[in-house]
Every structure is written in structure tokens, then in C-alpha cells.
Design a protein around this motif. Structure first.
Motif, PDB file in Angstrom:
ATOM      1  N   PRO A  33       0.795  -1.223   0.000  1.00 32.82           N
ATOM      2  CA  PRO A  33       0.000   0.000   0.000  1.00 32.82           C
ATOM      3  C   PRO A  33       0.832   1.280   0.000  1.00 32.82           C
ATOM      4  O   PRO A  33       0.341   2.335  -0.388  1.00 32.82           O
ATOM      5  N   SER A  34       2.078   1.222   0.450  1.00 28.00           N
ATOM      6  CA  SER A  34       2.866   2.446   0.581  1.00 28.00           C
ATOM      7  C   SER A  34       4.340   2.101   0.702  1.00 28.00           C
ATOM      8  O   SER A  34       4.716   0.961   1.002  1.00 28.00           O
ATOM      9  N   ILE A  35       5.181   3.129   0.468  1.00 28.18           N
ATOM     10  CA  ILE A  35       6.611   2.995   0.727  1.00 28.18           C
ATOM     11  C   ILE A  35       7.058   4.191   1.546  1.00 28.18           C
ATOM     12  O   ILE A  35       6.463   5.264   1.495  1.00 28.18           O
ATOM     13  N   ASP A  36       8.129   4.007   2.318  1.00 29.07           N
ATOM     14  CA  ASP A  36       8.687   5.095   3.122  1.00 29.07           C
ATOM     15  C   ASP A  36      10.128   4.768   3.420  1.00 29.07           C
ATOM     16  O   ASP A  36      10.580   3.619   3.275  1.00 29.07           O
ATOM     17  N   ILE A  37      10.897   5.777   3.826  1.00 25.19           N
ATOM     18  CA  ILE A  37      12.272   5.585   4.286  1.00 25.19           C
ATOM     19  C   ILE A  37      12.332   6.035   5.730  1.00 25.19           C
ATOM     20  O   ILE A  37      11.970   7.170   6.047  1.00 25.19           O
ATOM     21  N   ARG A  38      12.769   5.123   6.603  1.00 22.46           N
ATOM     22  CA  ARG A  38      12.728   5.361   8.034  1.00 22.46           C
ATOM     23  C   ARG A  38      14.081   5.024   8.666  1.00 22.46           C
ATOM     24  O   ARG A  38      15.091   4.901   7.979  1.00 22.46           O
ATOM     25  N   ASP A  39      14.070   4.850  10.002  1.00 23.39           N
ATOM     26  CA  ASP A  39      15.300   4.579  10.747  1.00 23.39           C
ATOM     27  C   ASP A  39      16.050   3.370  10.185  1.00 23.39           C
ATOM     28  O   ASP A  39      15.456   2.422   9.661  1.00 23.39           O
ATOM     29  N   THR A  40      17.362   3.410  10.346  1.00 21.17           N
ATOM     30  CA  THR A  40      18.231   2.361   9.831  1.00 21.17           C
ATOM     31  C   THR A  40      18.002   1.041  10.560  1.00 21.17           C
ATOM     32  O   THR A  40      18.020   0.981  11.793  1.00 21.17           O
ATOM     33  N   VAL A  41      17.775  -0.018   9.785  1.00 20.50           N
ATOM     34  CA  VAL A  41      17.709  -1.379  10.314  1.00 20.50           C
ATOM     35  C   VAL A  41      19.027  -2.062   9.958  1.00 20.50           C
ATOM     36  O   VAL A  41      19.358  -2.166   8.773  1.00 20.50           O
ATOM     37  N   PRO A  42      19.822  -2.504  10.950  1.00 15.92           N
ATOM     38  CA  PRO A  42      21.115  -3.127  10.654  1.00 15.92           C
ATOM     39  C   PRO A  42      20.970  -4.278   9.653  1.00 15.92           C
ATOM     40  O   PRO A  42      20.076  -5.116   9.775  1.00 15.92           O
ATOM     41  N   GLY A  43      21.836  -4.262   8.660  1.00 14.09           N
ATOM     42  CA  GLY A  43      21.804  -5.281   7.634  1.00 14.09           C
ATOM     43  C   GLY A  43      20.865  -4.954   6.484  1.00 14.09           C
ATOM     44  O   GLY A  43      20.867  -5.652   5.467  1.00 14.09           O
ATOM     45  N   LYS A  44      20.053  -3.884   6.638  1.00 17.79           N
ATOM     46  CA  LYS A  44      19.102  -3.499   5.598  1.00 17.79           C
ATOM     47  C   LYS A  44      19.237  -2.011   5.269  1.00 17.79           C
ATOM     48  O   LYS A  44      18.278  -1.340   4.918  1.00 17.79           O
ATOM     49  N   GLU A  45      20.447  -1.514   5.369  1.00 16.97           N
ATOM     50  CA  GLU A  45      20.712  -0.105   5.134  1.00 16.97           C
ATOM     51  C   GLU A  45      20.677   0.216   3.639  1.00 16.97           C
ATOM     52  O   GLU A  45      21.003  -0.617   2.797  1.00 16.97           O
ATOM     53  N   ILE A  46      20.264   1.447   3.309  1.00 20.79           N
ATOM     54  CA  ILE A  46      20.380   1.962   1.956  1.00 20.79           C
ATOM     55  C   ILE A  46      21.785   2.549   1.798  1.00 20.79           C
ATOM     56  O   ILE A  46      22.267   3.262   2.679  1.00 20.79           O
ATOM     57  N   LYS A  47      22.420   2.284   0.668  1.00 20.72           N
ATOM     58  CA  LYS A  47      23.730   2.849   0.378  1.00 20.72           C
ATOM     59  C   LYS A  47      23.546   4.099  -0.481  1.00 20.72           C
ATOM     60  O   LYS A  47      22.915   4.052  -1.543  1.00 20.72           O
ATOM     61  N   TRP A  48      24.097   5.226   0.005  1.00 20.31           N
ATOM     62  CA  TRP A  48      23.987   6.508  -0.677  1.00 20.31           C
ATOM     63  C   TRP A  48      25.380   6.984  -1.078  1.00 20.31           C
ATOM     64  O   TRP A  48      26.337   6.865  -0.312  1.00 20.31           O
ATOM     65  N   ILE A  49      25.482   7.573  -2.273  1.00 26.57           N
ATOM     66  CA  ILE A  49      26.748   8.117  -2.755  1.00 26.57           C
ATOM     67  C   ILE A  49      26.636   9.636  -2.806  1.00 26.57           C
ATOM     68  O   ILE A  49      25.677  10.186  -3.375  1.00 26.57           O
ATOM     69  N   ASP A  50      27.600  10.325  -2.209  1.00 25.91           N
ATOM     70  CA  ASP A  50      27.639  11.785  -2.205  1.00 25.91           C
ATOM     71  C   ASP A  50      28.022  12.283  -3.597  1.00 25.91           C
ATOM     72  O   ASP A  50      29.029  11.850  -4.158  1.00 25.91           O
ATOM     73  N   ASN A  51      27.222  13.189  -4.153  1.00 24.72           N
ATOM     74  CA  ASN A  51      27.537  13.726  -5.486  1.00 24.72           C
ATOM     75  C   ASN A  51      28.654  14.758  -5.447  1.00 24.72           C
ATOM     76  O   ASN A  51      29.004  15.340  -6.466  1.00 24.72           O
ATOM     77  N   GLY A  52      29.205  14.991  -4.258  1.00 29.06           N
ATOM     78  CA  GLY A  52      30.279  15.961  -4.099  1.00 29.06           C
ATOM     79  C   GLY A  52      29.802  17.315  -3.636  1.00 29.06           C
ATOM     80  O   GLY A  52      30.608  18.181  -3.308  1.00 29.06           O
ATOM     81  N   GLU A  53      28.464  17.515  -3.579  1.00 29.18           N
ATOM     82  CA  GLU A  53      27.897  18.794  -3.165  1.00 29.18           C
ATOM     83  C   GLU A  53      26.836  18.604  -2.083  1.00 29.18           C
ATOM     84  O   GLU A  53      25.975  19.465  -1.890  1.00 29.18           O
ATOM     85  N   GLY A  54      26.879  17.470  -1.392  1.00 30.70           N
ATOM     86  CA  GLY A  54      25.966  17.264  -0.275  1.00 30.70           C
ATOM     87  C   GLY A  54      24.641  16.623  -0.626  1.00 30.70           C
ATOM     88  O   GLY A  54      23.776  16.493   0.239  1.00 30.70           O
ATOM     89  N   LEU A  55      24.455  16.232  -1.890  1.00 31.16           N
ATOM     90  CA  LEU A  55      23.263  15.490  -2.282  1.00 31.16           C
ATOM     91  C   LEU A  55      23.646  14.018  -2.365  1.00 31.16           C
ATOM     92  O   LEU A  55      24.592  13.655  -3.062  1.00 31.16           O
TER      93      LEU A  55
END
Length: 250
Positions: A33-55
């Protein structure tokens, strides 16, 4: 070398998802029914790459069989405030069309972050961008090439088009609300001010006119008295009058 962080977890309904999913298939949005991004669950983290300007841009698309309209319904097209591990951020789609006067954030990320090779993951799944028009949404990358962009019907759900979010740690003026009290956040100032004008801290309280932050850090140049009043106890009053009110392209 690119900066990569593990931060937050994607939820389908109340189920936290891990990446990569075991087996050959991606996560399928159609049955939730929905999606969301919430607190970090160990082992199920999202990997984010910094574009060099804080995004921060997700290393891989997180879902498939999800339409542009599905993402709009869940608040992720132009951006929604999310709270991850007591930190407030704006999660949104990238601006990625080649249009005069509009910055292509995906192309800039590819040009600016290429080490190590393959850091952006496999390109077999395209992903939605912010752009949209009457009945269509923007699709980028995928099988036509990592920089390709073309419009696709906004209701289309396919296995080769997914959700690749971007995370902006600068909170917009209109996003300030009660649920952020006690949480860490960062604000920047609107166009006309240098982009390195920022203040971060824990939100104590707010009015229509200013924010009260504690445990403050920041940089506001020589215009400090007009933008923020720093107190001797590590707190600061920050004027909301000139805070960023939209998702401006850095």
C-alpha cells in the motif's frame, strides 16, 4: 574516491527491505500500500553516494514495477521530509532531463563521481526523474544508455523502471513541522545568498518567523546578524524569512 554512507531503510508497508534482495528479482511495488524511508535497520541499510555537493543518491534503484504516479502518491517526486535516526532530510527524485536552464543532477553525478568504476551499480533498471507533463513522467538511464532520458507514461509499471531516490540534508522552509522537534536538521538560505550559508542543530521550537536550534554548527559569512542570532549557550535563533522554500538545484 566517492563518499558512500549507509543510512536509513526502505519500507514497503511495515516491512523493512534489505539490498540486494536474494535471488534474481527486484522488489515489486505492486503488492504494497505504501513505501517510506525510516530509521536504519542493521543489515538493511540503503547505500547513498555523495555527489560531491551534499546530495546523496542511492547507489542502485530500490524498487521496480513502480510508476511515476505511485511515487507522486507517496510524496517522493518533488520531495518529502523523512526522519532517519533522529535526523531530518528531504527525499526526492533527481532532476535529470537535458533542458536549457535546468541542471541535470544525474549527468553531473556521473561526471563527478566515477571512482571506482561501476560505483553506480548495474544499469539494467532505469529509474524515474522529477520531470513530468500531461500524462507522462521522465525516465533516465537503463538499457538505452546510462545518460539517456525519455518520457514514459506516468501510470506505467515495468520491471525495468524503478525508484532511485536522492537524499538532501537541507530541509526546506515549508517542511518544518512539530514532528521535527528534538531532531537534528540543517537549513540553507534561498537564491541570492551564497550556497555555503547553512546552519545545523537540534530543533527546540519554531514559530512562523524563526527556528530555535541547540548544539548549533554553521557558516553564514558576514551577514550573520540578518540570518541568525547565535546565543552563548550553544543555541541560535534562525530567521525563516530567507530560508529555502523549494528544492533548488545546487
Amino acid at each position: 574516491m566517492a563518499l558512500m554512507i549507509k543510512f536509513g531503510t526502505l519500507y514497503m508497508g511495515d516491512e523493512p527491505l534489505g539490498f540486494p534482495r536474494p535471488g534474481p528479482r527486484k522488489y515489486d511495488y505492486r503488492h504494497t500500500p505504501s513505501i517510506d524511508i525510516r530509521d536504519t535497520v542493521p543489515g538493511k541499510e540503503i547505500k547513498w553516494i555523495d555527489n560531491g555537493e551534499g546530495l546523496y543518491i542511492s547507489k542502485i534503484p530500490l524498487l521496480n514495477y513502480i510508476s511515476w504516479n505511485d511515487l507522486e502518491q507517496n510524496g517522493f517526486t518533488d520531495g518529502k521530509a523523512v526522519i532517519i535516526d533522529d535526523t531530518v532530510a528531504i527525499c526526492r527524485l533527481l532532476c535529470a532531463a537535458d533542458k536549457p536552464g535546468v541542471r541535470n543532477e544525474w549527468k553531473d553525478a556521473l561526471d563527478g563521481v566515477s571512482d571506482p568504476p561501476g560505483i553506480w551499480g548495474p544499469q539494467s533498471v532505469a529509474f524515474w526523474s522529477q520531470e513530468h507533463g500531461e500524462g507522462w513522467g521522465g525516465r533516465v538511464a537503463g538499457e538505452q544508455g546510462i545518460r539517456a532520458w525519455n518520457p514514459v507514461g506516468r501510470n506505467v509499471r515495468r520491471k525495468d523502471i524503478g525508484f532511485r531516490p536522492a537524499l538532501d540534508l537541507a530541509v526546506r522552509n515549508q517542511d518544518i513541522c512539530e514532528k521535527m522537534i528534538g531532531k537534528a536538521l540543517m537549513v540553507r538560505w534561498a537564491s541570492g545568498m551564497p550556497m555555503d550559508y547553512w546552519v545545523s542543530g537540534k530543533l527546540v521550537e519554531f514559530t512562523d518567523y524563526d527556528l530555535l536550534l541547540e548544539d548549533v554548527d554553521g557558516s553564514i559569512g558576514t551577514s550573520g546578524d540578518q540570518l541568525a542570532q547565535f546565543l552563548p549557550n550553544g543555541r541560535a535563533f534562525v530567521s525563516r524569512a530567507a530560508l529555502r522554500a523549494t528544492t533548488e538545484r545546487l
